[in-house]
Design a protein around this motif. Sequence first.
Motif, PDB file in Angstrom:
ATOM      1  N   ALA A  42       8.973 -11.038  53.540  1.00 16.96           N
ATOM      2  CA  ALA A  42       9.309 -10.154  52.423  1.00 16.96           C
ATOM      3  C   ALA A  42       9.493  -8.751  52.976  1.00 16.96           C
ATOM      4  O   ALA A  42       8.783  -8.335  53.889  1.00 16.96           O
ATOM      5  CB  ALA A  42       8.208 -10.170  51.363  1.00 16.96           C
ATOM      6  N   GLN A 156      14.913 -12.841  43.171  1.00 19.13           N
ATOM      7  CA  GLN A 156      14.540 -12.639  44.572  1.00 19.13           C
ATOM      8  C   GLN A 156      13.974 -11.248  44.830  1.00 19.13           C
ATOM      9  O   GLN A 156      13.370 -11.010  45.868  1.00 19.13           O
ATOM     10  CB  GLN A 156      15.741 -12.885  45.485  1.00 19.13           C
ATOM     11  CG  GLN A 156      16.928 -11.966  45.231  1.00 19.13           C
ATOM     12  CD  GLN A 156      18.005 -12.118  46.272  1.00 19.13           C
ATOM     13  OE1 GLN A 156      17.834 -11.703  47.402  1.00 19.13           O
ATOM     14  NE2 GLN A 156      19.112 -12.733  45.886  1.00 19.13           N
ATOM     15  N   TYR A 193       1.720  -9.552  51.272  1.00 19.03           N
ATOM     16  CA  TYR A 193       3.146  -9.332  51.477  1.00 19.03           C
ATOM     17  C   TYR A 193       3.500  -7.876  51.789  1.00 19.03           C
ATOM     18  O   TYR A 193       4.590  -7.611  52.277  1.00 19.03           O
ATOM     19  CB  TYR A 193       3.970  -9.823  50.282  1.00 19.03           C
ATOM     20  CG  TYR A 193       3.922  -8.966  49.034  1.00 19.03           C
ATOM     21  CD1 TYR A 193       4.863  -7.959  48.800  1.00 19.03           C
ATOM     22  CD2 TYR A 193       2.969  -9.193  48.040  1.00 19.03           C
ATOM     23  CE1 TYR A 193       4.842  -7.185  47.654  1.00 19.03           C
ATOM     24  CE2 TYR A 193       2.939  -8.434  46.880  1.00 19.03           C
ATOM     25  CZ  TYR A 193       3.879  -7.436  46.691  1.00 19.03           C
ATOM     26  OH  TYR A 193       3.853  -6.676  45.551  1.00 19.03           O
ATOM     27  N   LEU A 216      12.161 -10.764  48.486  1.00 20.04           N
ATOM     28  CA  LEU A 216      11.651 -11.933  49.199  1.00 20.04           C
ATOM     29  C   LEU A 216      12.814 -12.528  49.988  1.00 20.04           C
ATOM     30  O   LEU A 216      13.757 -13.050  49.410  1.00 20.04           O
ATOM     31  CB  LEU A 216      11.087 -12.951  48.212  1.00 20.04           C
ATOM     32  CG  LEU A 216       9.982 -12.440  47.279  1.00 20.04           C
ATOM     33  CD1 LEU A 216       9.552 -13.537  46.314  1.00 20.04           C
ATOM     34  CD2 LEU A 216       8.793 -11.931  48.088  1.00 20.04           C
ATOM     35  N   SER A 217      12.757 -12.437  51.295  1.00 19.08           N
ATOM     36  CA  SER A 217      13.908 -12.831  52.105  1.00 19.08           C
ATOM     37  C   SER A 217      13.885 -14.291  52.526  1.00 19.08           C
ATOM     38  O   SER A 217      14.939 -14.908  52.658  1.00 19.08           O
ATOM     39  CB  SER A 217      14.007 -11.940  53.344  1.00 19.08           C
ATOM     40  OG  SER A 217      12.791 -11.964  54.066  1.00 19.08           O
ATOM     41  N   GLN A 218      12.697 -14.869  52.709  1.00 19.02           N
ATOM     42  CA  GLN A 218      12.657 -16.240  53.217  1.00 19.02           C
ATOM     43  C   GLN A 218      11.321 -16.902  52.912  1.00 19.02           C
ATOM     44  O   GLN A 218      10.273 -16.260  52.939  1.00 19.02           O
ATOM     45  CB  GLN A 218      12.882 -16.240  54.735  1.00 19.02           C
ATOM     46  CG  GLN A 218      12.847 -17.614  55.388  1.00 19.02           C
ATOM     47  CD  GLN A 218      13.048 -17.543  56.879  1.00 19.02           C
ATOM     48  OE1 GLN A 218      13.860 -16.771  57.368  1.00 19.02           O
ATOM     49  NE2 GLN A 218      12.297 -18.335  57.630  1.00 19.02           N
ATOM     50  N   TYR A 220       9.781 -18.311  50.269  1.00 17.90           N
ATOM     51  CA  TYR A 220       9.061 -18.329  48.986  1.00 17.90           C
ATOM     52  C   TYR A 220       9.734 -19.332  48.055  1.00 17.90           C
ATOM     53  O   TYR A 220      10.888 -19.163  47.671  1.00 17.90           O
ATOM     54  CB  TYR A 220       9.049 -16.933  48.356  1.00 17.90           C
ATOM     55  CG  TYR A 220       8.137 -15.971  49.074  1.00 17.90           C
ATOM     56  CD1 TYR A 220       6.807 -15.816  48.672  1.00 17.90           C
ATOM     57  CD2 TYR A 220       8.583 -15.232  50.160  1.00 17.90           C
ATOM     58  CE1 TYR A 220       5.962 -14.932  49.331  1.00 17.90           C
ATOM     59  CE2 TYR A 220       7.748 -14.348  50.832  1.00 17.90           C
ATOM     60  CZ  TYR A 220       6.442 -14.214  50.416  1.00 17.90           C
ATOM     61  OH  TYR A 220       5.600 -13.349  51.074  1.00 17.90           O
ATOM     62  N   SER A 258      12.787 -16.857  47.036  1.00 18.40           N
ATOM     63  CA  SER A 258      13.319 -16.044  48.124  1.00 18.40           C
ATOM     64  C   SER A 258      14.839 -16.116  48.174  1.00 18.40           C
ATOM     65  O   SER A 258      15.480 -16.978  47.565  1.00 18.40           O
ATOM     66  CB  SER A 258      12.716 -16.481  49.458  1.00 18.40           C
ATOM     67  OG  SER A 258      12.859 -17.861  49.662  1.00 18.40           O
TER      68      SER A 258
END
Length: 304
Positions: A42, A156, A193, A216-218, A220, A258
Amino acid sequence: MKSHYELLLDQTKQAALATMVIAGLTLSPLATADEPVQTMRAVSEGRMTKGQLDSFSIEDKHKQIEILKSNAKQQLTVKKQFFERDARIAAYQQGQLTQPVLSSISPQQTAVDTKGNIGRTQVQQAQQSVIGYRDFAIFQAYSRLFDDLDEDGFYQTFSVTFDADVYGYTLNEPANVYAEMYLSRNGGPWEHYYTTDVFTIYGQSEDDDFEVLTTLSQGYQTDYYDVLIDLYEYGYPEVVATLSADEADGLYALALESHDRDVVYEQEIVEEVVIVGGGSLSWGALILLIAGLFSRRGMKQKID
């Protein structure tokens, strides 16, 4: 030796089986989409605000979100130490985690200092004698959701804004603090986070809110997440105030996922072709062949 019609029937069965296998392979990513992703990333940015009216405008918010997304793409995958809340609290107590640097106080906070006729040097001097002896509280907190590209109701990007107060010995007494931010997926463990920079609050002022914007990039999964905020006084290793979804509705059940799950798929029309022998037949042709096969068998039985 098999007749021509029996060979044709066998080929039809094999072709149907092959089509089912291909369909299964096509659907397999959907079946495994909810499997846990080990790497969770994140990207966040925090800033002081002067109450809700001074919050980011929608236009500024989207500009900031695009910057966060750009930072997320450049972010290296690094295994985070002390990921769960209990582990981080213990790490601070044992000196295994270092606090944010005090010099990270931004010009925005300095402007607030000037307005209150309290310079940074005075703030630091006032801190030395009272660290660990005052009461703190997170008065209120709320959240907002941004960016739902696939329009499935899960976002996201989100922001959390909170108002921390210090109950000191003088009116509008300053205190340097920072916050640890956690997410809990559907009642699961609290997972870290973001850690804010050090910022200065003044007594029970309503003009020292702090806002954290997060993408949230990846990693989640698509679900509902609660938020928890632990407040620390700079220079003191214990949590001085906590606010979570148990006390604040604005931190409860945020619909999140994410960026790697918030994807819009373009629907493609694919013509199915079943290979039989050296040629190709559509499903309609196969059905006609099978129908003709059984019809001829029926006629043969009657003739016999």
